[in-house]
Scaffold this motif. Structure first.
Motif, PDB file in Angstrom:
ATOM      1  N   PRO A 299      59.037  35.540  34.941  1.00 58.50           N
ATOM      2  CA  PRO A 299      57.793  36.324  34.901  1.00 58.50           C
ATOM      3  C   PRO A 299      57.728  37.257  33.705  1.00 58.50           C
ATOM      4  N   LEU A 301      55.334  40.364  32.486  1.00 61.42           N
ATOM      5  CA  LEU A 301      54.343  41.286  33.033  1.00 61.42           C
ATOM      6  C   LEU A 301      53.814  42.200  31.934  1.00 61.42           C
ATOM      7  N   ASP A 363      53.546  31.936  34.404  1.00 64.29           N
ATOM      8  CA  ASP A 363      54.491  33.037  34.645  1.00 64.29           C
ATOM      9  C   ASP A 363      54.092  34.310  33.902  1.00 64.29           C
ATOM     10  N   LEU A 365      51.446  37.697  33.958  1.00 59.71           N
ATOM     11  CA  LEU A 365      50.479  38.537  34.656  1.00 59.71           C
ATOM     12  C   LEU A 365      50.070  39.669  33.721  1.00 59.71           C
ATOM     13  N   SER A 367      47.895  43.101  33.795  1.00 54.16           N
ATOM     14  CA  SER A 367      47.197  44.093  34.613  1.00 54.16           C
ATOM     15  C   SER A 367      46.453  45.045  33.691  1.00 54.16           C
ATOM     16  N   ALA A 404      51.552  41.590  43.322  1.00 54.84           N
ATOM     17  CA  ALA A 404      50.120  41.331  43.478  1.00 54.84           C
ATOM     18  C   ALA A 404      49.522  42.224  44.562  1.00 54.84           C
ATOM     19  N   LEU A 407      49.195  45.774  43.218  1.00 53.19           N
ATOM     20  CA  LEU A 407      48.096  45.938  42.273  1.00 53.19           C
ATOM     21  C   LEU A 407      46.754  46.031  42.991  1.00 53.19           C
ATOM     22  N   SER A 429      43.449  42.351  37.305  1.00 48.10           N
ATOM     23  CA  SER A 429      44.540  41.618  36.667  1.00 48.10           C
ATOM     24  C   SER A 429      44.201  40.146  36.532  1.00 48.10           C
ATOM     25  N   ASN A 431      46.245  36.840  36.817  1.00 47.47           N
ATOM     26  CA  ASN A 431      47.539  36.477  37.388  1.00 47.47           C
ATOM     27  C   ASN A 431      47.810  34.988  37.221  1.00 47.47           C
ATOM     28  N   LEU A 433      51.099  33.974  37.548  1.00 48.09           N
ATOM     29  CA  LEU A 433      52.425  33.811  38.149  1.00 48.09           C
ATOM     30  C   LEU A 433      52.404  32.630  39.107  1.00 48.09           C
TER      31      LEU A 433
END
Length: 444
Positions: A299, A301, A363, A365, A367, A404, A407, A429, A431, A433
């Motif tokens: 992941p 981020l 993978d 994300l 935000s 998730a 968030l 966001s 996402n 993932l």
């Protein structure tokens, strides 16, 4: 001067033709449009024509064909655009003219199977079985546990590493490394006078909160302050070139002024202290599976505290049951500059490629502190609404809830706040993932 007066070197044309397949498979043409336009290689009309030529692969083919007609500077300018957008692998491929390196897949240790084997009959120890006797039971031999070999005991930034077993599952990402990964925080506070951007008072509070928070979540934190546009790109490039083999994830936090930007996946852009901006889509490209092989399948981020545009949101009227009691924010600033981008910047369309790998943006994300196109509010005394809320939610819920879910909690709490009793803010966001993400909260 006509850019086509000096024709492209035949050697460069041949390289483009030989490597067309690699470019079609890997290049996102939207990343290089602005660079080729600013260098005078393409015109607006040419780029519009490429965009309307079809899906991504068709656009790449058209782009390569057009490059061959754009004079002696086109090839070099194209390489510069690739490097500026974090696509160093493609740039090196074109410079060398040889085959593209194939990224090694991230392999998970395979657990050995238990295979029952018969114990040989020994006449000295056992009586020979007679006809009609029950057969001897087969005794399974227990295999030895295969050792997990760590790539190294100390990484390039001096963080001790210890060998560990992977605990990936279909449901959630593996998160048991110590440290879990690297967290890069870019905090732009003081802007050059020529940028026409105001200083972001209160942003240091945000940065300090997130530095403490991610250290407490077992990340190695790298904090940078007041970076120009080119230095933002440099830090991201350096992060992408690090060896993340024994880490489980990577985090990038950017605190700055922001604006809208053309894109096909992740909207928005963040400004350097000198004024120019870096699109969020390019920021994520540095760490995607193609450009950072040691983060493949892990992941990535991104937390963006910046405006997505210049619009302010006054909200809409709802019943009292829908609104929680929150404090009124009076001393607020925004992280936006005026923008003339069209609503087309909200498009998320992209062509899916059928390849025997994970999709490039998987993978990931991102935000955002606010919805694309709108301002993001920051309290000059306590920091931004978004970071203040995110930090509190992580403190209270990281041990039990996935990212998730947390968030969504952030979205809800920030949506209840009002600036000057009038203006609202809605985080969100993008996402990509593939699994649930849980921060690993280690006990002291």
């Amino acid at each position: 001067m006509d850019i086509r007066r000096n024709k492209m070197d035949p050697r460069y044309k041949e390289i483009l033709r030989q490597k067309r397949r690699d470019l079609v498979l890997s290049l996102d043409p939207s990343d290089v449009y602005d660079g080729l336009l600013s260098r005078g290689i393409f015109t607006d009309d040419m780029i519009d024509e490429i965009k309307t030529s079809g899906p991504r692969r068709a656009q790449v083919r058209q782009l390569v064909r057009d490059l061959e007609t754009r004079g002696s500077r086109a090839f070099t300018a194209f390489l510069e655009c690739l490097r500026e957008t974090g696509q160093d692998t493609l740039a090196e491929l074109l410079e060398r003219g040889d085959s593209a390196p194939v990224p090694l897949p991230v392999l998970l240790p395979v657990q050995p199977s238990l295979i029952p084997l018969p114990v040989p009959w020994n006449p000295v120890d056992f009586k020979k079985p007679e006809r009609g006797d029950a057969p001897e039971k087969l005794i399974p031999l227990k295999p030895k546990t295969l050792p997990i070999v760590s790539p190294g005991s100390v990484d390039e930034i001096g963080i001790p590493r210890s060998p560990r077993l992977r605990s990936d599952s279909i449901q959630s990402y593996k998160m048991d490394a110590r440290p879990c990964g690297v967290c890069l925080i870019i905090n732009n506070v003081e802007f050059d006078a020529g940028s026409e951007l105001k200083n972001r008072t209160g942003s240091d509070i945000d940065s300090e909160k997130l530095e403490r928070r991610f250290r407490s979540l077992s990340f190695h934190v790298i904090a940078k302050r007041n970076l120009k546009c080119k230095h933002i790109r440099h830090e991201l490039s350096t992060l992408a070139k690090m060896d993340h083999s024994v880490y489980d994830c990577c985090v990038v936090v950017i605190l700055s002024h922001g604006t809208e930007a053309s894109h096909n996946r992740f909207p928005g852009a963040v400004h350097g202290v000198d004024g120019p901006s870096v699109p969020v889509q390019i920021i994520t490209n540095y760490l995607n599976g193609q450009n950072c092989p040691t983060l493949q399948g892990k992941p990535k981020l991104f937390f963006i505290q910046a405006c997505g545009g210049g619009d302010t949101d006054t909200g809409f009227e709802v019943s009292p049951d829908e609104v929680q009691q929150t404090s009124l924010r009076l001393d607020e600033q925004t992280d936006a500059i005026p923008t003339s981008s069209s609503s087309d910047s909200l498009s998320l369309s992209d062509e899916p490629d059928a390849r025997a790998t994970l999709p490039t943006p998987s993978d990931i994300l991102v935000s955002y502190s606010t919805f694309p196109g709108y301002v993001s509010w920051r309290d000059t005394n306590t920091g931004s609404w978004y970071v203040e809320t995110l930090d509190r939610i992580l403190e209270n819920n990281a041990a039990t809830d996935d990212l998730a879910t947390m968030l969504i909690m952030v979205n809800n709490e920030v949506s209840q706040i009002s600036a000057k009793g009038l203006y609202k803010q809605m985080p969100g966001s993008f996402n990509f993932l593939r699994k649930l993400f849980y921060f690993q909260v280690f006990k002291a």
